[in-house]
Enzyme design. Structure first.
Site, PDB file in Angstrom:
ATOM      1  CE1 TYR A 229      -3.337  -2.660  -0.035  1.00 26.44           C
ATOM      2  CE2 TYR A 229      -3.915  -2.112   2.220  1.00 26.44           C
ATOM      3  CZ  TYR A 229      -4.128  -2.851   1.076  1.00 26.44           C
ATOM      4  OH  TYR A 229      -5.147  -3.772   1.035  1.00 26.44           O
TER       5      TYR A 229
ATOM      6  CG  LEU B 262     -23.118  -1.439  -3.723  1.00 22.37           C
ATOM      7  CD1 LEU B 262     -22.625  -2.674  -2.993  1.00 22.37           C
ATOM      8  CD2 LEU B 262     -24.492  -1.677  -4.318  1.00 22.37           C
TER       9      LEU B 262
END
Length: 323
Positions: free
Chosen positions: A53, A218
């Protein structure tokens, strides 16, 4: 905050896991500190990161941010369950990636140094490595556990049969094996219901869903688009593809008086196999919103309507496609 056991272990974690992937690339270091402080103060004790990351090869940018936060707050290390991952390409050498014993050992030492800690609570294999035998993987992980550098081992992006193979061999070695699996799982991505979730149930793994909001799809995508907020080209294409379902979904959320993002998280939390969806807030406001989802109890009628709007594969294999 009601804590949950991580799979079949005695370890208790919060029902939401703080994902740190945005720390560095999207969120400044000071803001990352504030989000971690606020999450812990709110009862979130499960933090997830990965050596890759930050997306600067070999640097472990995000792990370093988490490590500096821990260094500034030494009392907080023992209040969190710290998870990171191994597999990704961390250098130009042939052994600077995947799951050889050579790389696992070096990657773990490097993560410990960046995180400024002496142990990793949950060390996760970020992907299956089809080129390394399980005997080698487990030998390396067992050594890290013996040395106290790793407490529990997990997987991410594994198929159901990978979980079965890994834990069957671990049992023959008298080793605990995998205790958690991180998988792509949300209302619009339910493929894991075929075999991964049944495997998790059978072998006692806690499921940690990543991308619980489908990359923003969503999270009220239609409303945000109508308000003129900028969205990525990818999300715009997804909106066009799923517009009829999104219209029904956001209308249902409005009907029950909850935000789409909160409903998506609450739906995952209704699944007993799910331990903690990973939330990746870029801002404090996003963290506050995610925490509200813990309190939402969806009725059977609402759950059925969500299944109608976002149908899964039809259950687990083989009944989903045969009999």
């Amino acid at each position: 905050m009601e804590y949950r056991h991580l799979g079949r272990t005695g370890l208790q974690v919060s029902p939401l896991c703080l994902g740190t992937m945005n720390f560095g690339p999207e969120t400044t270091e000071p803001d990352s500190y504030k989000i971690m402080d606020s999450a812990l103060d709110s009862g979130v004790n499960f933090f997830d990161t990965a050596d890759v990351y930050g997306w600067k090869q070999g640097e472990g940018v995000t792990e370093q941010i988490v490590g500096r936060w821990l260094e500034k707050n030494p009392g907080k290390r023992d209040r969190i369950v710290l998870a990171t991952k191994v597999y990704g390409k961390m250098g130009d050498g042939p052994n600077d990636q995947k799951l050889s014993a050579y790389h696992i050992r070096k990657a773990c030492e490097d993560s410990l140094r960046r995180l400024k800690t002496d142990h990793i609570d949950l060390y996760q294999m970020h992907h299956i490595d089809r080129g390394t035998p399980w005997e080698e993987v487990w030998q390396a992980m067992e050594q890290l556990v013996r040395e106290g550098k790793v407490l529990y081992v997990g997987s991410s992006n594994f198929a159901g049969w990978n979980i079965a193979q890994a834990n069957s061999l671990a049992a023959s070695r008298h080793f605990m094996g995998l205790v958690a699996e991180q998988s792509l799982y949300n209302l619009n991505a339910r493929m894991v219901e075929l075999e991964v979730i049944p495997a998790c149930q059978a072998f006692g793994l806690g499921l940690i869903p990543w991308s619980p909001l489908g990359g923003g799809l969503l999270g009220g995508a239609l409303q945000k688009a109508s308000e003129g907020r900028r969205a990525s080209e990818r999300i715009q294409k997804e909106i066009d593809k799923y517009r009829p379902q999104l219209e029904q979904y956001e209308a249902l959320c409005q009907e029950i008086g909850q935000s789409p993002a909160d409903v998506a998280l609450a739906w995952l939390l209704h699944n007993p196999v799910v331990t903690a969806p990973i939330i990746g807030p870029r801002t404090q406001e996003q963290l506050d919103g995610a925490l509200r989802a813990i309190e939402i109890k969806l009725t059977g009628d609402v759950l059925k309507k969500l299944d109608d709007i976002w149908p899964g594969p039809g259950g687990q294999a083989p009944e989903a496609y045969a009999w």
